[in-house]
Design a protein around this motif. Structure first.
Motif, PDB file in Angstrom:
ATOM      1  N   ARG A  94       0.522  -1.432   0.132  1.00 27.92           N
ATOM      2  CA  ARG A  94      -0.051   0.076   0.077  1.00 27.92           C
ATOM      3  C   ARG A  94       0.784   0.924  -0.129  1.00 27.92           C
ATOM      4  N   ASP A  95       2.069   1.379   0.500  1.00 27.69           N
ATOM      5  CA  ASP A  95       2.634   2.550   0.722  1.00 27.69           C
ATOM      6  C   ASP A  95       3.753   2.411  -0.496  1.00 27.69           C
ATOM      7  N   ARG A  96       4.050   1.740  -1.312  1.00 26.82           N
ATOM      8  CA  ARG A  96       4.496   1.984  -2.764  1.00 26.82           C
ATOM      9  C   ARG A  96       3.632   2.136  -3.789  1.00 26.82           C
ATOM     10  N   LEU A  97       2.495   1.789  -3.586  1.00 24.60           N
ATOM     11  CA  LEU A  97       1.546   2.408  -4.653  1.00 24.60           C
ATOM     12  C   LEU A  97       1.171   4.002  -3.817  1.00 24.60           C
ATOM     13  N   HIS A  98       1.477   4.131  -2.924  1.00 23.06           N
ATOM     14  CA  HIS A  98       1.058   5.365  -2.462  1.00 23.06           C
ATOM     15  C   HIS A  98       1.840   6.215  -2.941  1.00 23.06           C
ATOM     16  N   MET A  99       2.994   5.963  -3.403  1.00 21.78           N
ATOM     17  CA  MET A  99       4.413   6.272  -3.540  1.00 21.78           C
ATOM     18  C   MET A  99       3.786   6.617  -4.934  1.00 21.78           C
ATOM     19  N   LEU A 100       3.784   5.769  -6.041  1.00 17.94           N
ATOM     20  CA  LEU A 100       3.220   5.642  -7.274  1.00 17.94           C
ATOM     21  C   LEU A 100       2.868   6.947  -7.987  1.00 17.94           C
ATOM     22  N   HIS A 101       1.154   7.365  -6.826  1.00 19.84           N
ATOM     23  CA  HIS A 101       0.178   7.225  -7.373  1.00 19.84           C
ATOM     24  C   HIS A 101       0.694   9.173  -7.047  1.00 19.84           C
ATOM     25  N   ARG A 102       1.582   9.395  -6.306  1.00 23.64           N
ATOM     26  CA  ARG A 102       2.537  10.617  -5.229  1.00 23.64           C
ATOM     27  C   ARG A 102       2.642  11.483  -6.579  1.00 23.64           C
ATOM     28  N   GLU A 103       3.929  10.583  -6.966  1.00 20.94           N
ATOM     29  CA  GLU A 103       5.211  10.720  -7.894  1.00 20.94           C
ATOM     30  C   GLU A 103       4.084  10.889  -9.632  1.00 20.94           C
ATOM     31  N   LEU A 104       3.533  10.005  -9.995  1.00 20.77           N
ATOM     32  CA  LEU A 104       2.652   9.592 -11.314  1.00 20.77           C
ATOM     33  C   LEU A 104       1.321   9.835 -11.668  1.00 20.77           C
ATOM     34  N   GLY A 105       0.701   9.996 -10.536  1.00 18.82           N
ATOM     35  CA  GLY A 105      -0.831   9.816 -11.097  1.00 18.82           C
ATOM     36  C   GLY A 105      -1.414   8.560 -11.894  1.00 18.82           C
ATOM     37  N   ASP A 106      -1.987   8.893 -12.497  1.00 16.08           N
ATOM     38  CA  ASP A 106      -3.104   7.319 -13.047  1.00 16.08           C
ATOM     39  C   ASP A 106      -1.876   7.417 -13.985  1.00 16.08           C
ATOM     40  N   PRO A 107      -1.655   5.954 -14.448  1.00 15.68           N
ATOM     41  CA  PRO A 107      -2.816   5.213 -13.986  1.00 15.68           C
ATOM     42  C   PRO A 107      -2.935   4.587 -12.286  1.00 15.68           C
ATOM     43  N   ASP A 156      -5.324   5.565  -0.503  1.00 16.64           N
ATOM     44  CA  ASP A 156      -6.003   6.394   1.225  1.00 16.64           C
ATOM     45  C   ASP A 156      -7.065   5.921   1.357  1.00 16.64           C
ATOM     46  N   ASP A 157      -6.821   5.888   2.390  1.00 14.88           N
ATOM     47  CA  ASP A 157      -8.637   5.400   3.226  1.00 14.88           C
ATOM     48  C   ASP A 157     -10.135   5.545   2.273  1.00 14.88           C
ATOM     49  N   VAL A 207      18.490  -4.721   1.300  1.00 10.15           N
ATOM     50  CA  VAL A 207      17.961  -3.825   2.244  1.00 10.15           C
ATOM     51  C   VAL A 207      16.491  -4.068   1.738  1.00 10.15           C
ATOM     52  N   ARG A 208      15.653  -3.806   2.605  1.00  8.27           N
ATOM     53  CA  ARG A 208      14.184  -3.373   2.261  1.00  8.27           C
ATOM     54  C   ARG A 208      13.957  -1.956   2.730  1.00  8.27           C
ATOM     55  N   VAL A 209      13.682  -1.188   1.266  1.00  8.36           N
ATOM     56  CA  VAL A 209      13.180  -0.051   1.749  1.00  8.36           C
ATOM     57  C   VAL A 209      11.836   0.418   2.886  1.00  8.36           C
ATOM     58  N   HIS A 210      11.591   1.189   3.038  1.00  8.01           N
ATOM     59  CA  HIS A 210      10.229   1.879   3.946  1.00  8.01           C
ATOM     60  C   HIS A 210       9.855   3.408   3.276  1.00  8.01           C
ATOM     61  N   TYR A 211       9.038   2.683   1.970  1.00  6.52           N
ATOM     62  CA  TYR A 211       8.334   3.953   1.743  1.00  6.52           C
ATOM     63  C   TYR A 211       7.251   4.521   2.913  1.00  6.52           C
ATOM     64  N   PRO A 212       7.228   5.615   2.415  1.00  7.94           N
ATOM     65  CA  PRO A 212       6.248   6.405   3.208  1.00  7.94           C
ATOM     66  C   PRO A 212       4.182   6.523   2.924  1.00  7.94           C
ATOM     67  N   SER A 213       3.986   6.816   4.396  1.00  5.01           N
ATOM     68  CA  SER A 213       2.649   6.928   4.264  1.00  5.01           C
ATOM     69  C   SER A 213       1.566   8.256   4.053  1.00  5.01           C
ATOM     70  N   ASP A 214       2.970   9.127   4.380  1.00 10.25           N
ATOM     71  CA  ASP A 214       2.126  10.185   3.934  1.00 10.25           C
ATOM     72  C   ASP A 214       2.794  11.149   2.899  1.00 10.25           C
ATOM     73  N   ASP A 215       2.571  12.094   2.239  1.00  7.89           N
ATOM     74  CA  ASP A 215       2.226  12.832   1.378  1.00  7.89           C
ATOM     75  C   ASP A 215       3.987  13.505   0.932  1.00  7.89           C
ATOM     76  N   ASP A 216       4.893  13.804   2.045  1.00  4.61           N
ATOM     77  CA  ASP A 216       5.995  14.713   1.943  1.00  4.61           C
ATOM     78  C   ASP A 216       7.125  14.239   1.771  1.00  4.61           C
TER      79      ASP A 216
END
Length: 911
Positions: free
Chosen positions: A733-746, A751-752, A813-822
């Motif tokens: 979910r955090d990885r998908l959030h990063m992609l939507h934040r940076e690339l948008g659609d598709p 988020d909830d 090493v595991r990457v920790h993706y953020p759940s917030d926008d910044d």
């Protein structure tokens, strides 16, 4: 003077009042010639005027007869209080040497002294407002004098605007507005066309101001009202000032009748001649307080704010001001209203002080500090902006302006308060939507009946419905219901909040010894367990109100609302049924944690209740109602209490749970509520009366209902959080959030709100399993989320936002993706594994740099950087100096950019 029959319309009237005799030595007499000109000139129609004169100038005495001499029909004079209307009429009749009911009369609740020859009629604003809505033309009335408009009484504000409209339509109705303050120009503007302002100047004598704040540690107000300590302080000041002067009156101002009675009792105990003055007194006691003083006589009058401007108390040279007043307040959120005690406005304080300097040099003693006076509001808030507007909304709808958009009101009613009042009237059946009009209201036939009754619309409706519930013949049932309504609406106070006890005392006719005050030291609310006994006068007024209500009731019972059960109520339960019907949202049940025995001693157990509205409330300590399982509450006030509940029960009656279900039938609701219990869907069938839970039992849901309940739970604010999110699901979910934040659609938003809005797109199979009883822990949410991946773009997921990154040491090493926008993605790795790296890695096709958290050999943070080259050049030297001695077995090369990355310690060469 002798009175004569009123002349025919248009015929000149012979002067019936001897204005010279009436106005002798009254400063307001100077207004008479100018007022006569305004009323008789033909160029200004209708005749409007504003009269401004300070308290004690005699405007209430001289203006009405001056108007009567200039017009042909009857003159109506309005006063905000019954005492003021009666007193003004009696004074004018005395000065005119005629009897009440002849040339001068008055009509107030329970009293009607009007005859066919009456030219000047004094009434309360509320009475004329009801008369006007029933007869908008005011046939036979040629002039209306609105007295004391500056007090901003709610009925007076409505009456002003409606009368102005009637006067403009008729063209011949004179409207005179009288004010004791300096806001005359505002009233002139409201009347329109530059209505003339007639001012009577009354020079004041010198006034000495003394400040006597209460001793340190004594508050004027606390959570329960005016404190006993402050009342003792006021009584002490009043007694001292009374002994200082040889003759005359000391006039003391307290906020309400209970405080007045408490101070009077204390003064009498100390040997001071003291009389109370408030609207609940018998007429004889009121007349005694307003009677002229004898030579060398001295006394104390302890009054509510009624003596600020409405009345003239004779012989006043000293004023003692407690600096407090009662004002109406509406808590729209909790639908509670009532009078609250507040610091007096500076305008009212000035009016009070001015009473001492009318006859000669005077003194005002303020029982509070100069700082408190300076911080007081300039004016009291108009009642239309703070009070319950239910009655006003009904009157406005009867007038044809339900939203108060056309009337020239001095202040606009708050939108939220007016809409709350309209919703209440709709529930009562008093108003309904006008056919073909959106959000436009009309008064129903039932509403017209309710409007005729001189009680709050809630109580009028309760009278109609209650009579239909009571055992016995129709007339007896109506009488019992009317007795209960009149008791709830009366000025008499329920002892300890006990309405049945109050009704019993009223039926007995009051105590036999005349008006009796509570003992000294008692005060408002729960500072004292005792309340003033019911006086014979109060009982007499109650009997009159009962007769009037019975007379207004129709002979049939078809008006009873269909939503109320017709289960019968016996005579003992009538007042509880009436209170419950009028205020169903105030039905109250004892809190389960507070249900100790009612005779358990002086503790506070048995006092705490939950109202159907959801608010908590408490009974006064020592109330005989303590421990009752159910109460029908007719009066509850906003207050801070020991339980922090926010409300104090002032009047209530006990009732059975069966009776509560009858009168509160409109609030009963059966619902099925679901929750996650031990990770599974759990359903309960819940029955509530408003916010009071009556029962709860397990419920078996049909498949469709179970699915609906699951969806409902998932749609709540924390619905998705209640699912079991594995580490893999959270990471995806955090990885998908990063992609939507940076690339948008598709790439989808995850988020909830977005996920809740697309449940069928990704969670449909899981919803079926949850509805069938599967625990949330048994769901694979990572697989569910993958249903949202866009194809064919999904094939690049691991390249764009990889789960792990290879570092120079060869570790993944595991990457920790953020759940917030910044925040950036984070790679937490030991520093030695990064030797040789020249810059941080970038993700999402080189758009997003990774933030490195460089760790010590023990895994503790050493540095955070997104500029690795700068760190190697500057920050690393300090880290190396601090760490090489602590971790000697690990490499700390001088040049990390060329050193070999390693996961372990330095190798020791063999010997």
């Amino acid at each position: 003077m002798t009175s004569s029959a009123a002349p025919a319309a248009g015929e000149a009237r012979q002067a019936v009042f001897d204005l010279a005799a009436i106005g002798a030595e009254l400063p307001a007499a100077s207004l008479m010639p100018r007022l006569h000109d305004v009323l008789t000139q033909t160029t200004r129609r209708p005749p409007f005027a504003v009269v401004q004169a300070p308290p004690g100038s005699g405007k209430t005495t001289v203006v009405p007869p001056a108007v009567a001499n200039a017009v042909t029909g009857r003159v109506i004079v309005t006063e905000p209080r019954r005492l003021a209307a009666r007193s003004a009429a009696e004074r004018l009749a005395d000065l005119s040497r005629t009897r009440i009911g002849d040339a001068v009369g008055y009509a107030v609740r329970g009293e009607h002294h009007i005859g066919p020859q009456t030219q000047v009629e004094f009434v309360t604003t509320g009475l004329l407002l009801r008369r006007l809505t029933a007869d908008p033309e005011l046939a036979g009335v040629d002039a209306v004098v609105l007295d004391e408009v500056h007090e901003r009484d709610l009925d007076a504000d409505l009456l002003f605007a409606m009368l102005r409209e009637v006067a403009l339509l008729r063209g011949d109705l004179a409207l005179i507005v009288m004010s004791a303050t300096l806001d005359a120009q505002r009233w002139s503007s409201l009347l329109g066309d530059a209505a003339p302002v007639l001012t009577a100047e009354v020079p004041l004598h010198p006034l000495t101001v003394e400040w006597r704040p209460a001793p340190v540690g004594t508050q004027r107000l606390d959570a329960r009202g005016v404190t006993p300590g402050f009342l003792r302080h006021v009584a002490t000041v009043v007694a001292a000032k009374s002994r200082e002067q040889a003759e005359g009156t000391v006039l003391a101002f307290l906020p309400g009748r209970r405080e007045v009675d408490a101070v009077v009792a204390r003064l009498r105990d100390s040997g001071v001649t003291a009389l109370p003055l408030h609207g609940s007194l018998p007429a004889s006691a009121q007349r005694a307080a307003l009677a002229p003083l004898g030579t060398h006589e001295r006394r104390v009058i302890v009054s509510t704010s009624i003596a600020e401007t409405s009345l003239t108390v004779p012989g006043v040279h000293t004023v003692v001001d407690a600096g407090l007043a009662r004002e109406p307040r509406l808590d729209a959120m909790r639908e509670m209203s009532g009078l609250v005690t507040v610091p007096v406005s500076s305008a009212a304080a000035t009016q009070r002080a001015g009473r001492a300097a009318r006859l000669g040099p005077g003194t005002v003693v303020r029982c509070y500090s100069e700082a408190e006076f300076a911080s007081a509001p300039a004016q009291a808030r108009p009642a239309i902006t703070t009070a319950d507007l239910t009655e006003a909304a009904l009157m406005l709808t009867l007038w044809g302006d339900p939203d108060a958009q056309e009337l020239a009101l001095p202040d606009t009613p708050p939108r939220a308060s007016l809409e709350l009042a309209q919703r209440t009237l709709v529930r009562l059946g008093a108003i309904a939507p006008e056919s073909g009009r959106t959000m436009r209201w009309r008064v129903t036939d039932l509403g017209r009946l309710i409007a005729r009754m001189p009680v709050h619309p809630r109580l009028a409706r309760a009278l109609i419905d209650g009579a239909a519930l009571i055992n016995g013949d129709r007339r007896s049932a109506v009488t019992l219901a009317a007795e209960a309504v009149a008791a709830i609406e009366s000025d008499a106070r329920a002892p300890g909040g006990d309405l049945p006890a109050l009704l019993h005392e009223l039926r007995r006719g009051g105590h036999r010894g005349g008006h009796r005050s509570r003992r000294a030291g008692s005060t408002e609310g729960s500072h004292s367990q005792a309340d003033a006994a019911v006086s014979p006068a109060a009982a007499h007024r109650w009997q009159q109100d009962v007769r009037r209500l019975v007379a207004l009731m129709p002979d049939h019972s078809s008006t009873s609302r269909s939503g109320v059960s017709h289960s019968s109520v016996d005579a003992d339960g009538v007042i509880a049924a009436i209170a419950g019907l009028a205020y169903p949202e105030r039905l109250a049940r004892l809190r389960s944690s507070d249900s100790g025995p009612s005779n358990s001693g002086p503790s506070d157990s048995g006092l705490s209740y939950q109202l159907a509205s959801g608010t908590g409330a408490v009974l006064p300590r020592g109330s005989a109602l303590r421990g009752s399982q159910w109460l029908a509450v007719s009066e509850v006030s906003v207050a801070r209490t020991g339980e922090g509940s926010g409300a104090m029960i002032r009047a209530a009656a006990p009732l059975t749970v069966d009776a509560a279900l009858v009168v509160g039938a409109g609030l009963i609701e059966d619902t099925v509520e679901s929750e996650w219990r031990d990770g599974r869907l759990s359903a309960r069938r819940v029955r509530r009366l408003g916010a009071i839970e009556l029962s709860r039992a397990p419920a078996r849901l049909a498949a469709a209902d179970a699915r609906a309940q699951v969806r409902s739970l998932l749609a709540t604010a924390d619905g998705l959080a209640s699912l079991h999110w594995s580490q893999a699901a959270s990471d995806l979910r955090d990885r998908l959030h990063m992609l939507h934040r940076e690339l948008g659609d598709p790439w989808p938003a995850v988020d909830d709100a977005a996920l809740s809005g697309r449940l069928d797109d990704w969670l449909a199979p899981e919803i079926e399993r949850l509805a069938a009883g599967t625990a949330t822990a048994g769901l694979d949410l990572a697989s569910a989320l993958r249903r949202l991946l866009p194809w064919p773009d999904a094939s690049r997921l691991d390249a764009l936002v990889p789960e792990r990154l290879e570092v120079p040491s060869g570790s993944w090493v595991r990457v920790h993706y953020p759940s917030d926008d910044d925040a950036p993605p984070v790679l937490a790795v030991k520093l030695q594994e990064c030797f040789g790296w020249q810059q941080v890695p970038y993700l999402v096709d080189g758009r997003v740099p990774v933030q490195l958290h460089l760790l010590s050999p023990a895994g503790r943070p050493l540095a955070v950087t997104m500029d690795l080259a700068s760190f190697w050049q500057d920050g690393y030297r300090q880290v190396r100096a601090e760490m090489r001695g602590r971790y000697p077995k690990h490499p700390w090369p001088e040049d990390p950019t060329t050193a070999k990355a390693t996961r372990g310690v330095k190798r020791t060469p063999r010997r």
